[in-house]
Design a protein around this motif. Structure first.
Motif, short mmCIF file in Angstrom:
data_model
loop_
_atom_site.label_atom_id
_atom_site.label_comp_id
_atom_site.label_asym_id
_atom_site.label_seq_id
_atom_site.Cartn_x
_atom_site.Cartn_y
_atom_site.Cartn_z
N HIS A 8 -3.45 17.48 6.70
CA HIS A 8 -2.41 17.23 7.20
C HIS A 8 -2.49 15.98 8.40
O HIS A 8 -3.69 15.96 8.70
CB HIS A 8 -1.94 18.50 8.18
N ILE A 9 -1.32 15.21 8.70
CA ILE A 9 -1.74 14.34 9.67
C ILE A 9 -0.97 14.77 11.13
O ILE A 9 -0.89 14.02 11.75
CB ILE A 9 -1.26 12.96 9.05
N THR A 10 -0.18 15.85 10.88
CA THR A 10 0.45 16.08 12.44
C THR A 10 0.24 17.88 12.16
O THR A 10 -0.60 18.30 11.47
CB THR A 10 2.05 15.90 12.09
N ALA A 11 0.74 18.21 13.36
CA ALA A 11 0.66 19.67 13.63
C ALA A 11 2.01 20.53 13.06
O ALA A 11 3.11 19.94 13.26
CB ALA A 11 0.53 19.96 15.05
N ILE B 241 -5.41 15.21 15.80
CA ILE B 241 -4.09 14.57 15.48
C ILE B 241 -3.86 13.47 16.25
O ILE B 241 -3.61 12.23 15.50
CB ILE B 241 -3.19 15.72 15.81
N LEU B 244 -6.10 10.58 14.59
CA LEU B 244 -5.42 10.23 13.16
C LEU B 244 -4.56 9.07 13.55
O LEU B 244 -4.27 8.34 12.52
CB LEU B 244 -4.93 11.36 12.48
#
Lengths: 95, 416
Positions: A8-11, B241, B244
């Motif tokens: 993933h790149i977000t929550a 996060i 990233l």
């Protein structure tokens, strides 16, 4: 192992029990039931369930007798407040 | 029927038309198959949205336009629409952009490839509707990419490239251009055909999509440390996060160059990270962003005619800041000093670009001076002769010993 493998790149989270983490860790008090005065337990009928209705974390079961899932119960004490027979007491956690 | 035919015909050939930067922005949006637009009117941005409304009314584009009561809501609609997989557009500036501030962080943190046009305008107080770049500079650290343009053609081209860039690195992009100076000034603009843009810009593929058939909670409370989710997968904490996002920003520098080259093959107009004007052998460089960099060309020509070796580097990509690219470009010219002339100030220090540039020069060991000039705040006219005077003044520091090259910050044409 790092977190990059999750992909993933977000929550984000999917609806599932415990998706927000083991919120039971937050608790400083837990509810204890006295089934001798608890309405459904005493009458052995599906009745009252105000603790189940009002629990904001849905951790009390609609069963006879009602039970608390202490993995996720945050110990807010609302069940104890709304119980009409005083069957639920908040007890401070042992540290 | 005949108008539909001629419209279709128009789309199959490139046209050069006279238009403002605002209309150029709208034309670009029209070409990019944008599906949702939400914006709230603010001078000098309004004509962008008015033109898009006109396209919708005439059936030239199939867009869901969501009218809202504020800029905060406009960007929120864009965030939501982007999260369900739509390509979206908005435009704002000045106090309207400031009102979006919280949601700008949400957009970047959610890694949504929203594109926003910003015709730069001064931020109150006091009220002022004219141009400077304080509005977008104030949003510098929200995690958005910022591209600055020098003319209407660059606005149209940069918005088309911005969608490709945003969707490549999954970071929202602000395309900034000076209010009035560009937003309301007519210039010739070559408009690529719809087919050309379609071949350049693939469909938007979202990284995470909100879908009722696969319910998700996007951006739940995410504490500092990683945690195992319900499926037993170790997921990022807030720290990872955010890392990233930073990593994607650093990767975006290369993407900007790659996409600019690719756009050059398509249109004949190649774009890079910086733009150069007569800087090959310069003793003094002017570094700036936006229309000042094109306006200064006259002053540079005049100085060159008088035998002073002066050139311009335009910083097209401001965030991510291309520190190495800028430092190497400065080093390559062999210049002895730089005058950074910009339409913003980081109050209590100096122009924001000047600070960033000096940090880059220090880091890459390029020992030249950099003077900070603040110009044109609140639309104060910046004349070519004033740029000439400023550059000439900094030129005089070139022959001084290194420890005598420092100069106090200067506000151009401040009549206090």
């Amino acid at each position: 192992m790092g977190t990059k493998e999750c992909g993933h790149i977000t929550a984000s989270s999917s609806p599932a029990v415990g998706e927000a983490g083991r919120t039971g860790d937050w608790r400083v008090q837990h509810p204890e039931f006295n089934y001798s005065v608890c309405t459904p337990a005493k009458s052995n009928t599906p009745s009252c369930f105000r603790c189940w209705t009002f629990c904001p974390d849905a951790v009390i079961s609609k069963t006879i007798p009602p039970k608390v899932n202490l993995e996720y119960c945050k110990g807010c004490g609302i069940c104890s407040e709304v119980c009409p027979t005083g069957a639920i007491t908040m007890v401070t956690e042992e540290t | 029927m005949s108008s539909a035919t001629s419209q279709k015909k128009n789309q199959s050939i490139r046209e050069t038309r006279i238009m403002t930067a605002n209309y150029a922005a709208a034309e670009a949006v029209k070409l990019c198959d944008v599906q949702v637009i939400s914006a709230y009117p603010i001078t000098p941005q309004s004509p962008v949205v008015e033109k898009l409304m006109e396209f919708i009314e005439q059936g030239e584009i199939d867009v869901e336009f969501v009218t809202v009561e504020s800029e905060h809501s406009a960007i929120t609609v864009c965030i939501s629409a982007s999260a369900v997989g739509a390509r979206v557009f908005t435009a704002s500036c000045a106090n309207g952009l400031a009102l979006m501030h919280e949601q700008l962080h949400w957009a970047a943190g959610s890694r949504l490839p929203i594109v926003m046009a910003i015709p730069n305008r001064a931020v109150a107080a006091p009220w002022n509707i004219l141009n400077d770049q304080q509005d977008s500079i104030s949003q510098r650290d929200t995690g958005w990419i910022q591209i600055y343009c020098r003319n209407s053609q660059e606005v149209l081209d940069s918005i088309i490239q911005a969608y490709k860039l945003a969707e490549d690195v999954m970071i929202p992009v602000m395309v900034c251009y000076d209010g009035y100076v560009l937003s309301h000034t007519l210039m010739p603009v070559e408009v690529p055909t719809a087919e050309e843009v379609k071949s350049f810009l693939p469909d938007y593929v979202p990284h995470t999509i909100l879908d009722p058939d696969d319910p998700k909670n996007i951006n739940p409370v995410t504490l500092a440390d990683p945690r195992v989710n319900a499926e037993g997968v170790l997921c990022h904490g807030y720290f990872e996060i955010r890392y990233l996002l930073q990593e994607a920003h650093m990767r975006a520098i290369e993407s900007v160059a790659k996409i600019g080259t690719e756009y050059g093959r398509l249109s004949g107009r190649e774009y890079g990270i910086l733009d150069h004007y007569r800087d090959e052998d310069a003793d003094l460089l002017m570094v700036s962003m936006g229309s000042l960099a094109s306006e200064a060309m006259d002053a540079v020509d005049r100085l060159r005619d008088e035998g002073m070796k002066v050139g311009i580097i335009h910083v097209r990509l401001y965030r991510p800041f291309p520190a190495e690219v800028v430092a190497r470009a400065v080093q390559k010219t062999g210049c002895r000093g730089i005058a950074v002339i910009e339409k913003n100030v980081s109050y209590g220090y100096e122009g924001a670009l000047c600070s960033d540039l000096k940090a880059a020069l220090f880091d890459y060991d390029v020992p030249v001076f950099a003077h900070s000039y603040i110009a044109g705040l609140g639309g104060r006219d910046v004349k070519s002769s004033e740029l000439y005077d400023a550059l000439k003044k900094s030129c005089a520091y070139c022959d001084r010993p290194r420890d005598k090259q420092r100069k106090d910050q200067e506000w151009l044409n401040c009549r206090i």
